[in-house]
Design an enzyme around this catalytic site. Sequence first.
Site, short mmCIF file in Angstrom:
data_model
loop_
_atom_site.label_atom_id
_atom_site.label_comp_id
_atom_site.label_asym_id
_atom_site.label_seq_id
_atom_site.Cartn_x
_atom_site.Cartn_y
_atom_site.Cartn_z
N GLY A 152 0.80 -1.21 0.00
CA GLY A 152 0.00 0.00 0.00
C GLY A 152 0.83 1.25 0.00
O GLY A 152 0.28 2.37 0.01
N ASP A 153 2.15 1.11 -0.02
CA ASP A 153 3.05 2.26 -0.05
C ASP A 153 4.28 1.86 -0.86
O ASP A 153 4.23 0.93 -1.66
CB ASP A 153 3.41 2.70 1.37
N ASP A 154 5.40 2.54 -0.66
CA ASP A 154 6.60 2.24 -1.43
C ASP A 154 7.07 0.81 -1.16
O ASP A 154 7.08 0.34 -0.02
CB ASP A 154 7.72 3.20 -1.05
#
Length: 491
Positions: free
Chosen positions: A270-272
Amino acid sequence: MVETHKKKIANLTQPIVSFYCFQVVSVLVAVVLLLSVSRGECRKGRILEALEYSAISCRAHSASLVDFGGVGDGQTLNTKAFQDAVSELSKYGSEGGAQLYVPAGKWLTGSFSLTSHFTLFLHRDAVLLASQDISQWPVIKPLPSYGRGRDAAAGRYTSLIFGTNLTDVIITGDNGTIDGQGGLWWQRFHGGKLKYTRPYLIELMYSADIQISNLTLLNSPSWNVHPVYSRNILIQGITILAPVRSPNTDGINPDSCTNTRIEDCYIVSGDDCVAVKSGWDEYGIAYGMPTKQLVIRRLTCISPYSAVIALGSEMSGGIQDVRAEDIVAINSESGIRIKTGIGRGGYVKDIYVRGMTMKTMKWAFWMTGNYGSHADNHYDPKAFPVIQGINYRDMVAENVSMAARLEGIPSDPFTGICISNVTIHLAAKAKKVPWTCTDVEGISSGVTPTPCSTLPDQGPEKTSLCNFPAESLPIDTVELQKCSYGINYYP
């Protein structure tokens, strides 16, 4: 030649499942292991399963979590069993180290800390389940290079697997699973109900000679793997899975670390997928510990709302000498992203990326000098970051909405950008202007579509223009040993 065990860990309940380690020079050979029982008798054990894996160190002593009262039914809390096991096995640090074996089962646990000269090994059917009881997560101080927690100004919950000031630590397995059961934490985050910053799955601080390998990590409350203020780190063969809309579930975040190798990892986040960091604003500047000598290779990433590899935004201690190659990006917001802003200070320089394949992207490249919030109102508005020596080469991208968005800082341009031998195929509904560039300086060669005028083309004969270092970093010289264990049952 086989080096067998000579000592038995005392005070373990019989019958037991014992776990033995020996170093193999060539190949694994079949052996019969003998265990001396407390009365001095010996009896022969039946080998149920033999395990072999590669590690930076093999151990002379071993035990199973069940020897310390562990129950793998998914309901019994095993925090004390893990804590007791680590405490007992820590006694063997000067005698060849020790390994804790987690057998098949579902092992519910809160946060626990590791020790030096120690291996945590998960069976392929072992699942560590993070407790939903908040009391099982002790609160510790914010990181000194951040000055405060990320979710809240106060402290932070200790990671599920934690360690500080350690040497020679291995967290590995036969692709066993660590499930953070992060749904509760994500709800608290979205509802503004967090008093402290969410825990990570794995965090090792002020440590050296670390291996994290051959595991599956699921549903972390926040970041998954966070080595910080550490050196000589190998992260290998990790699968990380989180819902693509889960908040801040970064995959691997090397933070103020030196000599790190990340390879053969698959991440849905959900992010990097990988976020390189080194501290936040004035706290990171004062702490002054960069991330440097980082290798990333053979990474596959899916991150629709973030980056495959991000540099920053917390980069106030500096980021230097990052080498990434053989990267696959699928359905991600951006391939390589540099995030910074006024007040960050620090630097991002000597970045080398080659051999990247991207499919279905918003941007292939994104750099911005206008990113992120501040730790507090005491940041220095004159602390400008230095972004220079950014090299991208030998890349292909398909179905891309926009080739690049490159935004430096007025009066503080990003310099030394080099992009060569890059072909970007735009999507059917791509932006009308494929490149936007402000306050950036550099060159290009053999790039399609044609970049901005601030990256002038040097001609097709210079498609190998952008640098990629030929010499190896120290972490690439690390040689792994073959460690073998026989799991025996004594009726």
